[in-house]
Design a protein around this motif. Sequence first.
Motif, short mmCIF file in Angstrom:
data_model
loop_
_atom_site.label_atom_id
_atom_site.label_comp_id
_atom_site.label_asym_id
_atom_site.label_seq_id
_atom_site.Cartn_x
_atom_site.Cartn_y
_atom_site.Cartn_z
N HIS A 309 0.83 -1.20 0.00
CA HIS A 309 0.00 0.00 0.00
C HIS A 309 0.87 1.26 0.00
CE1 HIS A 309 -4.43 -0.83 0.66
NE2 HIS A 309 -3.93 -2.05 0.61
N VAL A 310 2.04 1.18 0.64
CA VAL A 310 2.96 2.32 0.62
C VAL A 310 3.30 2.67 -0.82
CG1 VAL A 310 5.29 3.08 1.17
CG2 VAL A 310 3.93 1.93 2.91
N HIS A 311 3.58 1.64 -1.62
CA HIS A 311 3.92 1.89 -3.02
C HIS A 311 2.75 2.51 -3.78
CE1 HIS A 311 5.92 1.57 -6.86
NE2 HIS A 311 4.83 0.99 -7.35
N HIS A 312 1.56 1.97 -3.57
CA HIS A 312 0.40 2.50 -4.28
C HIS A 312 0.07 3.93 -3.84
CE1 HIS A 312 -1.52 -0.68 -6.78
NE2 HIS A 312 -0.71 -1.46 -6.09
N ARG A 313 0.38 4.23 -2.60
CA ARG A 313 0.05 5.56 -2.06
C ARG A 313 1.09 6.61 -2.43
NH1 ARG A 313 -4.75 7.63 0.09
NH2 ARG A 313 -4.27 9.41 1.40
N LEU A 314 2.39 6.24 -2.35
CA LEU A 314 3.46 7.21 -2.53
C LEU A 314 4.24 7.04 -3.83
CD1 LEU A 314 4.88 7.31 1.12
CD2 LEU A 314 3.10 8.76 0.10
N PHE A 315 4.11 5.90 -4.49
CA PHE A 315 4.68 5.62 -5.82
C PHE A 315 6.19 5.37 -5.85
CE2 PHE A 315 1.12 8.48 -7.77
CZ PHE A 315 0.19 7.51 -7.48
N VAL A 316 6.96 5.97 -4.98
CA VAL A 316 8.42 5.95 -5.12
C VAL A 316 9.12 5.07 -4.08
CG1 VAL A 316 8.53 8.19 -6.26
CG2 VAL A 316 8.63 8.07 -3.76
N TYR A 317 8.37 4.24 -3.39
CA TYR A 317 8.96 3.34 -2.40
C TYR A 317 8.41 1.93 -2.60
CZ TYR A 317 10.01 7.73 0.06
OH TYR A 317 10.45 8.99 0.37
N ASN A 318 9.13 0.96 -2.02
CA ASN A 318 8.66 -0.43 -1.93
C ASN A 318 8.30 -1.02 -3.29
OD1 ASN A 318 8.91 0.41 0.69
ND2 ASN A 318 6.90 -0.24 1.36
N TYR A 319 9.34 -1.17 -4.13
CA TYR A 319 9.14 -1.74 -5.46
C TYR A 319 9.07 -3.26 -5.42
CZ TYR A 319 10.24 2.94 -7.17
OH TYR A 319 10.21 4.30 -7.41
N GLY A 320 9.56 -3.87 -4.36
CA GLY A 320 9.45 -5.31 -4.21
C GLY A 320 8.01 -5.69 -3.88
N HIS A 321 7.69 -6.94 -4.11
CA HIS A 321 6.34 -7.41 -3.84
C HIS A 321 6.32 -8.45 -2.72
CE1 HIS A 321 5.90 -5.61 -7.82
NE2 HIS A 321 4.61 -5.53 -7.59
N LEU A 322 6.99 -9.57 -2.94
CA LEU A 322 6.98 -10.65 -1.94
C LEU A 322 8.04 -10.46 -0.87
CD1 LEU A 322 6.58 -13.78 -4.25
CD2 LEU A 322 4.87 -12.07 -3.57
N PHE A 323 9.10 -9.74 -1.20
CA PHE A 323 10.20 -9.52 -0.26
C PHE A 323 10.64 -8.06 -0.30
CE2 PHE A 323 10.48 -13.85 -1.98
CZ PHE A 323 10.35 -14.60 -0.83
N MET A 324 11.10 -7.57 0.84
CA MET A 324 11.54 -6.19 0.94
C MET A 324 13.06 -6.06 0.89
SD MET A 324 8.86 -4.23 1.06
CE MET A 324 8.19 -5.34 -0.19
N TYR A 325 13.77 -7.17 0.68
CA TYR A 325 15.24 -7.15 0.70
C TYR A 325 15.80 -6.22 -0.37
CZ TYR A 325 14.05 -11.57 3.02
OH TYR A 325 13.49 -12.54 3.82
N TRP A 326 15.20 -6.21 -1.54
CA TRP A 326 15.71 -5.41 -2.65
C TRP A 326 15.55 -3.92 -2.34
CZ3 TRP A 326 16.92 -10.01 -3.44
CH2 TRP A 326 15.98 -11.05 -3.47
N ASP A 327 14.45 -3.55 -1.72
CA ASP A 327 14.26 -2.15 -1.35
C ASP A 327 15.18 -1.75 -0.22
OD1 ASP A 327 11.93 -1.02 -2.96
OD2 ASP A 327 11.07 -2.90 -2.27
N TRP A 328 15.46 -2.66 0.69
CA TRP A 328 16.44 -2.35 1.73
C TRP A 328 17.79 -2.03 1.09
CZ3 TRP A 328 15.50 -7.06 5.55
CH2 TRP A 328 14.24 -6.91 6.14
N ALA A 329 18.19 -2.85 0.11
CA ALA A 329 19.49 -2.66 -0.54
C ALA A 329 19.53 -1.39 -1.40
CB ALA A 329 19.81 -3.88 -1.41
N LEU A 330 18.41 -1.07 -2.03
CA LEU A 330 18.35 0.10 -2.92
C LEU A 330 18.08 1.40 -2.17
CD1 LEU A 330 16.21 -1.49 -5.79
CD2 LEU A 330 18.65 -0.91 -5.91
N GLY A 331 17.70 1.30 -0.89
CA GLY A 331 17.35 2.49 -0.13
C GLY A 331 15.99 3.04 -0.48
N THR A 332 15.12 2.17 -1.02
CA THR A 332 13.78 2.61 -1.43
C THR A 332 12.69 2.04 -0.52
OG1 THR A 332 13.68 0.76 -3.01
CG2 THR A 332 14.40 2.91 -3.85
N TYR A 333 13.08 1.49 0.62
CA TYR A 333 12.06 0.93 1.51
C TYR A 333 11.49 2.02 2.41
CZ TYR A 333 9.63 -1.78 5.03
OH TYR A 333 8.67 -2.28 5.87
N ARG A 334 10.18 2.00 2.57
CA ARG A 334 9.49 2.92 3.49
C ARG A 334 8.59 2.08 4.39
NH1 ARG A 334 7.80 8.40 3.20
NH2 ARG A 334 6.98 8.96 5.25
N ASP A 335 8.86 2.13 5.68
CA ASP A 335 8.09 1.37 6.65
C ASP A 335 6.67 1.94 6.73
OD1 ASP A 335 6.97 0.16 8.96
OD2 ASP A 335 8.94 -0.07 9.87
#
Length: 348
Positions: A309-335
């Motif tokens: 929902h973060v991705h749908h709401r803000l567009f620029v975070y949480n590009y991963g779907h099943l796992f958040m590891y890729w966003d952690w590595a890319l710096g695009t994760y938003r809790d």
Amino acid sequence: KTTASYTATRAPFFLCGRTMAVLEADRPAAEGVDQKEVTTSSSDSASTWSMTLMTWLLWPLICTLPLCLTWGETAYRSVFPQSWYDEVPVTPTLSSYGIADPRTVKPLGLILGLLAVVVGQFFMIWYHYLRRCIMLGNVKRVQPQIRDYLFAEGLKTHLSNPEGFVLLGGYLIGSWMLGWMPSSYYSFAGGINWKHVAVQLLLQDMIQCFMHLGEHKISTWVYQNSHKPHHRFTNPRLFDAFDGSLVDTICMILVPLVIVARLVPANVWSYMTFGTLYANWLVLIHSEFVHPWDEVFRKLGFGTAADHHVHHRLFVYNYGHLFMYWDWALGTYRDPRSLAGKQFSKDL
């Protein structure tokens, strides 16, 4: 139909709609953010916990078909004639056009794979229906804004999306019957290899994440003609998962599937288990409700409904779907908890 038969047919949907209407009527309209959670009396707390624990059974239920047919690794032998399947890897003979004669390819693995997803969807949809009707413990919306809809309408939309089941089913049928799958995928021997399932899920999501990022970042034209239709849902519901565009589905689902099949030497059971888990998990992260397992998933780095929902709401975070590891590595994760009490509900 007579009025009586029509009412009887639609009764479950009316009941669920009425239940939700009563619950929403109880919510205070405090600037559109605060929401009153569904609570139970102390005498019902044990029952609520039992219901919550029962929801975890959804995951093995999603894998019902491959789990049952590989009981003791060889249960399928007592169900199907040996001539219907192969125990060893098979490499279909391709013609000069690069395709196999479909009459020479045994379709059992394909049929069971498609059926596994159908069975998983059946249990997943019932789970969503029961939770929507507050019949599996308390529920909390990811976003406080209420997106009202009839369950029957949502289900019809979900099942009729050409971007989802039609395109994906066409790929699976074509790649199998035309002999394009690696030889190991036609083998019934060995049961479910859970390491292969895990690697398939991880690779599929990693490639999908970078395809997703590319659709957003390459150019405005690419975004508008691929992923933008899916982003009209800033407050998604479970049934919006496959509602996007054909280009989006090809880039984010089919291309990763083709690559993963060439990288992981899975057998038919591991491929089947991966397929039903992937298809249903992808739908579950679009749910409008927080799932009972989300707190555990968040600690493991698994994707949750709130994360997506973060991705749908803000567009620029949480590009991963099943796992958040890729966003952690890319710096695009938003809790999502950082949005609690603002765009999202409190106490996520």
